[in-house]
Write an enzyme that holds these catalytic residues in place. Sequence first.
Site, PDB file in Angstrom:
ATOM      1  N   ASP A 175      -1.516  -0.594   6.053  1.00  0.00           N
ATOM      2  CA  ASP A 175      -1.688   0.067   7.347  1.00  0.00           C
ATOM      3  C   ASP A 175      -3.155   0.216   7.720  1.00  0.00           C
ATOM      4  OD1 ASP A 175      -2.310   3.461   6.933  1.00  0.00           O
ATOM      5  OD2 ASP A 175      -2.016   2.116   5.245  1.00  0.00           O
ATOM      6  N   ASP A 189      -0.080   5.103   0.935  1.00  0.00           N
ATOM      7  CA  ASP A 189      -0.313   6.071   2.006  1.00  0.00           C
ATOM      8  C   ASP A 189      -0.380   5.373   3.362  1.00  0.00           C
ATOM      9  OD1 ASP A 189      -0.675   8.563   0.451  1.00  0.00           O
ATOM     10  OD2 ASP A 189      -2.314   7.435  -0.439  1.00  0.00           O
ATOM     11  N   ASP A 222       0.882  -1.156   0.000  1.00  0.00           N
ATOM     12  CA  ASP A 222       0.000   0.000   0.000  1.00  0.00           C
ATOM     13  C   ASP A 222       0.932   1.222   0.000  1.00  0.00           C
ATOM     14  OD1 ASP A 222      -2.315   1.670   0.427  1.00  0.00           O
ATOM     15  OD2 ASP A 222      -1.720   1.783   2.519  1.00  0.00           O
TER      16      ASP A 222
END
Length: 199
Positions: free
Chosen positions: A172, A18, A16
């Site tokens: 995250d 961001d 991922d």
Amino acid sequence: MQKLEIDPKAKGLIFDLDGTLADTMPVHFVAYQKILGKYGVDYSAKMFLSLAGVPAVETIERINEVYGTDLNAKEVGHEKEAEYERMMHQMKPIEPVIELVMKYHKQLPMAVGTGGYKRLALKTLEIIGLKDYLDILVSADDVKHPKPHPETFLQCAAQMGVAPADCQVFEDGEPGMVAARSAGMIATLVTEYYDVFKA
């Protein structure tokens, strides 16, 4: 603190962007708060984190559901992205994950699977110095169904030429973890190793 590791079964790595490779989450949060504040929405850190990895337009649609607002999702979503772009130079690389990319560059196929838009994602990779390390990028512009749907990560696997079960995803956000598990991939939550978000 535990060290982030590659699973021995992994033959391809998906990151991922961001909050995983780039510490952009505080910047995104401030951009959302600025824009939504104009419309009288007090956007909470808890709500923001629950939607980590979800594209801006879909996030505004969800805000309409939760807050009972009637915002134009497309217009407000693009307004938020424009505000974010003005502030994105403030982001920092997330070193433990960057180290993995450097270590396994040219050893394992790698891809980025993001809920962000391609133009900004490419700019992010440039700011954190990874533009030349990750050439497969699947963004919100490339999928019909964003996270938590597995399409983003399945496209990454297909472009890498690696079976989904042999891919390790680093994420995250809960929507991304759901997407990785739904795709049958090895899912690693990076925030268990360090906390980058300061609300």
